[in-house]
Design an enzyme around this catalytic site. Structure first.
Site, PDB file in Angstrom:
ATOM      1  N   ARG A  32     -24.242 -47.262  42.745  1.00  0.00           N
ATOM      2  CA  ARG A  32     -23.228 -48.260  43.136  1.00  0.00           C
ATOM      3  C   ARG A  32     -22.108 -47.640  43.963  1.00  0.00           C
ATOM      4  O   ARG A  32     -21.400 -48.341  44.680  1.00  0.00           O
ATOM      5  CB  ARG A  32     -22.711 -48.994  41.893  1.00  0.00           C
ATOM      6  CG  ARG A  32     -23.618 -50.174  41.541  1.00  0.00           C
ATOM      7  CD  ARG A  32     -23.423 -50.644  40.142  1.00  0.00           C
ATOM      8  NE  ARG A  32     -24.122 -49.778  39.215  1.00  0.00           N
ATOM      9  CZ  ARG A  32     -23.810 -49.641  37.934  1.00  0.00           C
ATOM     10  NH1 ARG A  32     -22.803 -50.300  37.432  1.00  0.00           N
ATOM     11  NH2 ARG A  32     -24.513 -48.831  37.159  1.00  0.00           N
ATOM     12  N   GLU A  53     -25.106 -38.616  27.042  1.00  0.00           N
ATOM     13  CA  GLU A  53     -25.085 -38.794  25.595  1.00  0.00           C
ATOM     14  C   GLU A  53     -26.366 -38.200  24.988  1.00  0.00           C
ATOM     15  O   GLU A  53     -26.339 -37.515  23.976  1.00  0.00           O
ATOM     16  CB  GLU A  53     -24.952 -40.280  25.271  1.00  0.00           C
ATOM     17  CG  GLU A  53     -24.589 -40.519  23.825  1.00  0.00           C
ATOM     18  CD  GLU A  53     -24.396 -41.988  23.523  1.00  0.00           C
ATOM     19  OE1 GLU A  53     -24.492 -42.794  24.466  1.00  0.00           O
ATOM     20  OE2 GLU A  53     -24.171 -42.306  22.351  1.00  0.00           O
TER      21      GLU A  53
HETATM   22  P1  AMP Z   1     -19.699 -41.607  33.541  1.00  0.00           P
HETATM   23  O1  AMP Z   1     -20.429 -40.463  34.190  1.00  0.00           O
HETATM   24  O2  AMP Z   1     -19.893 -41.661  32.068  1.00  0.00           O
HETATM   25  O3  AMP Z   1     -18.243 -41.703  33.958  1.00  0.00           O
HETATM   26  O4  AMP Z   1     -20.425 -42.917  34.030  1.00  0.00           O
HETATM   27  C1  AMP Z   1     -20.254 -43.327  35.287  1.00  0.00           C
HETATM   28  C2  AMP Z   1     -21.499 -43.954  35.865  1.00  0.00           C
HETATM   29  O5  AMP Z   1     -22.224 -44.758  34.941  1.00  0.00           O
HETATM   30  C3  AMP Z   1     -21.038 -44.837  36.972  1.00  0.00           C
HETATM   31  O6  AMP Z   1     -21.807 -44.506  38.106  1.00  0.00           O
HETATM   32  C4  AMP Z   1     -21.261 -46.236  36.502  1.00  0.00           C
HETATM   33  O7  AMP Z   1     -21.911 -46.955  37.506  1.00  0.00           O
HETATM   34  C5  AMP Z   1     -22.115 -46.138  35.241  1.00  0.00           C
HETATM   35  N1  AMP Z   1     -21.512 -46.798  34.060  1.00  0.00           N
HETATM   36  C6  AMP Z   1     -21.013 -46.184  32.967  1.00  0.00           C
HETATM   37  N2  AMP Z   1     -20.600 -47.080  32.063  1.00  0.00           N
HETATM   38  C7  AMP Z   1     -20.819 -48.293  32.587  1.00  0.00           C
HETATM   39  C8  AMP Z   1     -20.600 -49.637  32.133  1.00  0.00           C
HETATM   40  N3  AMP Z   1     -20.048 -49.920  30.940  1.00  0.00           N
HETATM   41  N4  AMP Z   1     -20.939 -50.655  32.957  1.00  0.00           N
HETATM   42  C9  AMP Z   1     -21.478 -50.382  34.163  1.00  0.00           C
HETATM   43  N5  AMP Z   1     -21.728 -49.160  34.640  1.00  0.00           N
HETATM   44  C10 AMP Z   1     -21.404 -48.114  33.864  1.00  0.00           C
END
Ligand code: AMP
Length: 182
Positions: free
Chosen positions: A70, A107
Site C-alpha cells: 500500500r 509476531e
Molecule cells: P508494522 O510493520 O507492524 O508497522 O506494520 C505495518 C504494515 O502492516 C503496513 O504496511 C500496513 O499496511 C500493515 N498493517 C499493520 N497493521 C494493520 C492494520 N491494523 N490494518 C491494515 N494494515 C495494517
C-alpha cells in the site's frame, strides 16, 4: 498547502474498520473506499506530500520511498506531486537486480525487505510513505535500508498510526507525520 480541515476529515472517515481480518483479534484498516473516491484520494496525497515540503511549500526531498504494497499506492502519487522520483521497497525476491536486504521480526517468524543497491545516491534525502504504522517493524527496516545506501531520511509520512502499538518509538528521532491517530 494541503487541506487539513473538513476535506481531510471526510477523506479519513472513508477508511473502513474490518474486525478479525486477516486473523481473529486484528482490526484491519481498509483504505480501499478512500482510494475509490477521487476527491478523498487527492486530499490525502496532498496532505502526505506536505511532509516532504518546507514551510514555504517547496519540496525538500530527492525521492519518495514506498513500502510494498500500500506504500506503492500512496507513495507513487506523493512522488509525482512533489516532482521527484519514486523508489519501491519490496518483499524478498521481487526486485530483479542487486539489492540490499534487511530482515525483521514479525509476531510469528520474520520478513525481509529489499531495495535496489543503485536506487539511492549517497546524500539523497528521502520521504518514506505507507498507510499504517503498527509495530513499526516495516518502517524501521526501511530506515535501515536507507542507511545501507548511504542516504538520509527527511521524514516518514503515514496515513494512520495505531497509538496502542510502539511504532513511533521504533523510529527514534526521525520526524513522523500521520494524518490520523487511532
Ligand atoms: P508494522 O510493520 O507492524 O508497522 O506494520 C505495518 C504494515 O502492516 C503496513 O504496511 C500496513 O499496511 C500493515 N498493517 C499493520 N497493521 C494493520 C492494520 N491494523 N490494518 C491494515 N494494515 C495494517
Amino acid at each position: 498547502m494541503a487541506d487539513s480541515g473538513p476535506g481531510l476529515a471526510r477523506a479519513l472517515a472513508l477508511i473502513a474498520d474490518v474486525p478479525d481480518f486477516p486473523e481473529p483479534g486484528i482490526l484491519f484498516k481498509d483504505i480501499t473506499p478512500l482510494l475509490d473516491d477521487h476527491t478523498a484520494f487527492t486530499t490525502v496525497i496532498e496532505a502526505l506530500a506536505d511532509a516532504g515540503r518546507d514551510d514555504g511549500g517547496r519540496p525538500v526531498v530527492d525521492k519518495v520511498l514506498g513500502m510494498e504494497s500500500r506504500g506503492f499506492i500512496l507513495g507513487a502519487p506523493v512522488a509525482l506531486t512533489l516532482g521527484v522520483g519514486f523508489v519501491p521497497v519490496r518483499k524478498a525476491g521481487k526486485l530483479p537486480r542487486e539489492t540490499y536486504a534487511v530482515s525483521y521480526a514479525l509476531e510469528y517468524g520474520e520478513a525481509t525487505l529489499e531495495i535496489h543497491r543503485d536506487a539511492l545516491a549517497p546524500g539523497d534525502r528521502l520521504l518514506l510513505v505507507d498507510d499504517v504504522l503498527a509495530t513499526g517493524g516495516t518502517a524501521r527496516a526501511t530506515l535501515d535500508l536507507v542507511q545501507k545506501c548511504g542516504a538520509s531520511v527527511h521524514g516518514v509520512a503515514m496515513l494512520m498510526e495505531l497509538a496502542f502499538l510502539p511504532g513511533r518509538e521504533t523510529l527514534g528521532d526521525v520526524p513522523l507525520t500521520t494524518l490520523l491517530t487511532v
